[in-house]
Each structure stands twice: as C-alpha cells, then as structure tokens.
Design an enzyme around this catalytic site. Structure first.
Site, PDB file in Angstrom:
ATOM      1  N   ILE A  42       0.876  -1.161   0.000  1.00 57.96           N
ATOM      2  CA  ILE A  42       0.000   0.000   0.000  1.00 57.96           C
ATOM      3  C   ILE A  42       0.922   1.222   0.000  1.00 57.96           C
ATOM      4  CG2 ILE A  42      -0.201  -0.097   2.529  1.00 57.96           C
ATOM      5  CD1 ILE A  42      -2.947   1.197   2.284  1.00 57.96           C
ATOM      6  N   SER A  43       0.680   2.169  -0.884  1.00 54.84           N
ATOM      7  CA  SER A  43       1.618   3.266  -1.100  1.00 54.84           C
ATOM      8  C   SER A  43       1.685   4.220   0.084  1.00 54.84           C
ATOM      9  CB  SER A  43       1.227   4.057  -2.355  1.00 54.84           C
ATOM     10  OG  SER A  43       1.331   3.259  -3.507  1.00 54.84           O
ATOM     11  N   GLN A  44       2.800   4.923   0.177  1.00 53.92           N
ATOM     12  CA  GLN A  44       3.004   5.977   1.171  1.00 53.92           C
ATOM     13  C   GLN A  44       1.890   7.022   1.047  1.00 53.92           C
ATOM     14  OE1 GLN A  44       6.544   8.115   0.250  1.00 53.92           O
ATOM     15  NE2 GLN A  44       6.489   9.410   2.066  1.00 53.92           N
TER      16      GLN A  44
END
Length: 280
Positions: free
Chosen positions: A129-131
């Site tokens: 899950i992206s920053q």
C-alpha cells in the site's frame, strides 16, 4: 334567517385568514424540503445501486456509514498535517479525502499499528500500500479515473472521495477479490474493480480523464496512452523494477500530442504481465 353579530363575523374572518396563512406556510415548507437538485444524488439512490456495476452511470458517492470512518480520526488528521500539507499538497478535496479514508481498513492485521506511518506497507503477494503522501500527490485534480494496480484498494478509495467513477484493475486475482470486498464493505459504490492485466486498460469505459499507475514499468503501455482522453493526464512510476525510478506525469493535448516530465524519484513494486514481454 338569523343575522350574524358583527363581532362574530370579524372573528370568523380572522380565523380564516390565520388558517390560510398556516396552510400557505405548510405548502412552502413542503416544497422546499421535497426539492432535490437535479444533479445531486440522494442517499437512497446510492444505497440502491449495486456496487461494482460499471454499466450503471448514475452518480453515486461513498456512504461513510462503516465504523472504520470514525476510528483513528486523530491519526489521520496528524498524517495529513505532517506528511501531506507539510509537503505542499494544497488541493482541499485531496486533503479532505485523505482525512476521511480509513487507511487502516486497507492494511492487513499485522500492519495495523503502522497504518498511518509515512511509508508504504506490505499487503501480501509482494505488493504494498503506497506511502500516504504519494497517494495524495497522485490524486490531485481527477474526475473519471482508471487505476492500474488496485493493491489494497486504498488509492481507489481516496480517488472515489473526489471523482465520479474509479475503474481499477489488479493482476493478482486474490488481491482484486480482497480489495473489491473491502471497498464494498466500506461503502464505495463508485469504484469498479476487476482482475486482469492493467497493460490493456479498460477499453469499454475509455477514454479516461486520468490514469494512475501504482506499479513501475520500463515502458509506458501503449493501450493506456490510447485510452487517455485529450486534455487528460497520466501519472505512473517509470523505470527499472527494483532500480532507479521516476514518477512521470504525461499529459495529452487536444490534438493528441504527449508531453512527459519527471516529477520525483520513487520506488514502486514492478508491473507484471504483458509489459514484461519484449515490445513487438
């Protein structure tokens, strides 16, 4: 015939006037409360729409009824202030969406404690899950969106807070199923998920105002360029898998000409499938 006393007639006249005023006020209130803006979806319409039905073109919005939206709200406020606003993201719609979407609902149980940290998190199947900052940066000024790489569904949920419709494709079938179930449970009827190779896009619903890629590739998939609407933009990581990458912004003008610029260095998981094959 009995003559009416003047005082009695006056009282009746006043009573009739008062009754007319009450009826008039009731009609006015009823007209105002029953009036619905032509383009504003009501909650009942949103509830009645079957989630993940791409053929339903009614404008539906997230419902925000799930308990996760009320959980850890202070952490989201801190996340937005310290990680996103501090890095000059100013779009009020993006900030509102990032404060609203419960990131922890898209993180596996083992990562719940770090759900609002300033870094990506593993979600299984060698995906992340992206920053939060990257999610916010890639979400500014979107409308009808195609996302390549659904992952946990978090980026799609943030987009859905701003956009009319989000179409998202995930090549890992198990992740697609999990994300679709999570988005449905949280009440996102304007997100449509399918399992497949994002290289080919979703031509049935093209062209798109914007396309977001959440996995890095050494080349830009040609079908995605074709499905980008004139005047639209595409943002995705470009570069060697597990090597040096840039977040690239591609814009298409009204004549179909492309302009490309590197935005910032990033590190994303690699895009798999057709894009890894030699170009024909």
């Amino acid at each position: 015939m009995i003559a009416e006393h003047p005082a009695t007639g006056k009282k009746r006249t006043l009573a009739l006037l008062f009754l007319c005023m009450v009826l008039g006020l009731f009609v006015a209130i009823h007209a105002v409360t029953s009036e619905v803006e032509p383009n504003a979806p009501n909650e009942q319409a949103a509830i009645s729409v079957e989630p993940n039905d791409p053929n339903d073109k009614r404008a539906v919005r997230p419902l925000h009824k799930h308990s996760a939206f009320a959980e850890r709200a202070r952490e989201r406020l801190r996340m937005v202030k310290s990680q996103i606003q501090a890095r000059d993201i100013k779009d009020p719609n993006v900030l509102r969406a990032m404060r609203t979407v419960p990131r922890h609902a898209f993180v596996p149980p083992g990562g719940q404690r770090d759900a609002y940290g300033d870094y990506p998190l593993p979600i299984g199947h060698e995906q992340t899950i992206s920053q939060p900052y990257i999610v916010a940066f890639m979400t500014e000024a979107l409308s009808v969106v195609l996302e390549i790489g659904t992952g946990s569904g978090y980026q799609a949920a943030v987009c859905a807070e701003i956009c009319k419709q989000v179409y998202t494709i995930e090549i890992v079938e198990e992740l697609a199923k999990t994300a679709k179930a999570c988005l449905k449970e949280l009440g996102y009827p304007n997100v449509f998920v399918k399992a497949g190779d994002g290289f080919f896009g979703w031509p049935e619903h093209a062209p798109f105002d914007a396309i977001i890629g959440t996995a890095a590739a050494g080349r830009i998939p040609e079908p995605l360029i074709e499905q980008l609407k004139p005047g639209g933009r595409m943002i995705l990581p470009h570069g060697r898998p597990y090597g040096f990458q840039y977040l690239v912004l591609i814009t298409k003008d009204k004549e179909g000409k492309l302009q490309t610029r590197n935005v910032m260095p990033v590190r994303f998981v690699p895009m798999t499938g057709e894009v890894q094959k030699p170009k024909k």
